[in-house]
Design a protein around this motif. Structure first.
Motif, PDB file in Angstrom:
ATOM      1  N   ILE A  50       5.044 -14.298 -19.986  1.00 36.81           N
ATOM      2  CA  ILE A  50       5.173 -13.702 -18.766  1.00 36.81           C
ATOM      3  C   ILE A  50       3.913 -13.071 -18.423  1.00 36.81           C
ATOM      4  N   ARG A  51       3.111 -13.364 -17.499  1.00 33.59           N
ATOM      5  CA  ARG A  51       1.814 -12.668 -17.313  1.00 33.59           C
ATOM      6  C   ARG A  51       1.571 -11.987 -15.905  1.00 33.59           C
ATOM      7  N   LEU A  52       1.041 -10.869 -15.568  1.00 35.17           N
ATOM      8  CA  LEU A  52       0.924 -10.610 -14.220  1.00 35.17           C
ATOM      9  C   LEU A  52      -0.587 -10.640 -13.871  1.00 35.17           C
ATOM     10  N   ASP A  53      -0.872 -11.432 -12.915  1.00 36.81           N
ATOM     11  CA  ASP A  53      -2.454 -11.754 -12.355  1.00 36.81           C
ATOM     12  C   ASP A  53      -2.570 -10.493 -11.506  1.00 36.81           C
ATOM     13  N   GLN A  54      -3.518  -9.438 -11.933  1.00 41.90           N
ATOM     14  CA  GLN A  54      -3.927  -8.342 -11.341  1.00 41.90           C
ATOM     15  C   GLN A  54      -4.603  -8.533  -9.839  1.00 41.90           C
ATOM     16  N   ASP A  55      -5.464  -9.834  -9.892  1.00 38.91           N
ATOM     17  CA  ASP A  55      -6.128 -10.041  -8.918  1.00 38.91           C
ATOM     18  C   ASP A  55      -5.528 -10.216  -7.589  1.00 38.91           C
ATOM     19  N   ASP A  56      -4.268 -11.277  -7.817  1.00 42.17           N
ATOM     20  CA  ASP A  56      -3.456 -11.674  -6.280  1.00 42.17           C
ATOM     21  C   ASP A  56      -2.126 -10.905  -6.560  1.00 42.17           C
ATOM     22  N   LYS A  57      -1.784 -10.229  -7.591  1.00 46.28           N
ATOM     23  CA  LYS A  57      -0.579  -9.525  -7.843  1.00 46.28           C
ATOM     24  C   LYS A  57       0.665 -10.652  -8.000  1.00 46.28           C
ATOM     25  N   SER A  58       0.405 -11.711  -8.617  1.00 42.25           N
ATOM     26  CA  SER A  58       1.513 -12.634  -8.635  1.00 42.25           C
ATOM     27  C   SER A  58       2.017 -12.721 -10.123  1.00 42.25           C
ATOM     28  N   LEU A  59       3.105 -13.382 -10.406  1.00 43.04           N
ATOM     29  CA  LEU A  59       3.667 -13.381 -11.769  1.00 43.04           C
ATOM     30  C   LEU A  59       3.492 -14.647 -12.175  1.00 43.04           C
ATOM     31  N   LEU A  60       3.058 -15.005 -13.434  1.00 41.74           N
ATOM     32  CA  LEU A  60       2.904 -16.355 -13.960  1.00 41.74           C
ATOM     33  C   LEU A  60       4.058 -16.454 -15.009  1.00 41.74           C
ATOM     34  N   ILE A  61       4.763 -17.549 -14.963  1.00 42.12           N
ATOM     35  CA  ILE A  61       5.704 -17.670 -15.873  1.00 42.12           C
ATOM     36  C   ILE A  61       5.363 -19.030 -16.591  1.00 42.12           C
ATOM     37  N   GLU A  62       4.955 -18.867 -17.838  1.00 47.56           N
ATOM     38  CA  GLU A  62       4.842 -20.215 -18.629  1.00 47.56           C
ATOM     39  C   GLU A  62       5.853 -20.466 -19.770  1.00 47.56           C
ATOM     40  N   VAL A  63       6.417 -21.712 -19.545  1.00 43.63           N
ATOM     41  CA  VAL A  63       7.555 -22.213 -20.527  1.00 43.63           C
ATOM     42  C   VAL A  63       7.195 -23.406 -20.890  1.00 43.63           C
ATOM     43  N   ASN A  64       7.594 -23.228 -22.388  1.00 42.49           N
ATOM     44  CA  ASN A  64       7.201 -24.510 -22.963  1.00 42.49           C
ATOM     45  C   ASN A  64       8.333 -25.070 -23.769  1.00 42.49           C
ATOM     46  N   ASP A  65       8.578 -26.615 -23.993  1.00 40.91           N
ATOM     47  CA  ASP A  65       9.572 -27.221 -24.296  1.00 40.91           C
ATOM     48  C   ASP A  65       9.810 -27.065 -25.856  1.00 40.91           C
ATOM     49  N   GLY A  66       8.944 -26.329 -26.469  1.00 46.27           N
ATOM     50  CA  GLY A  66       9.318 -26.343 -28.042  1.00 46.27           C
ATOM     51  C   GLY A  66       9.313 -27.470 -28.803  1.00 46.27           C
ATOM     52  N   GLY A  67       8.680 -28.512 -28.182  1.00 42.97           N
ATOM     53  CA  GLY A  67       8.726 -29.829 -29.222  1.00 42.97           C
ATOM     54  C   GLY A  67       7.346 -29.803 -30.139  1.00 42.97           C
ATOM     55  N   ILE A  68       7.356 -30.936 -30.728  1.00 46.83           N
ATOM     56  CA  ILE A  68       6.188 -31.023 -31.655  1.00 46.83           C
ATOM     57  C   ILE A  68       4.807 -31.316 -30.924  1.00 46.83           C
ATOM     58  N   SER A  69       4.826 -32.100 -29.888  1.00 52.09           N
ATOM     59  CA  SER A  69       3.638 -32.162 -28.972  1.00 52.09           C
ATOM     60  C   SER A  69       4.223 -31.283 -27.716  1.00 52.09           C
TER      61      SER A  69
END
Length: 62
Positions: free
Chosen positions: A14-33
């Protein structure tokens, strides 16, 4: 674009984009690829997500 990392977890970042004050949530599936999904939320969406998470916690603790 300047991001501040708020959470760096095994399956989620989870990251805060300071330029536009949005929250970026990145989720991965945990798989090999590994495949990722990134969601950009504004403050109103974050408030809605907070409400849903509170409801989730309430329901699973009953």
């Amino acid at each position: 674009m300047k991001w501040i990392t708020l959470l760096d977890h095994e399956l989620m970042n989870i990251r805060l984009d300071q330029d536009d004050k949005s929250l970026l949530i990145e989720v991965n599936d945990g798989g090999i690829s590994t495949e990722y999904v990134t969601v950009r939320l504004g403050i109103d969406d974050v408030k809605l997500l907070e409400e849903v998470l509170k409801e989730y916690k309430k329901r699973i603790s009953e």
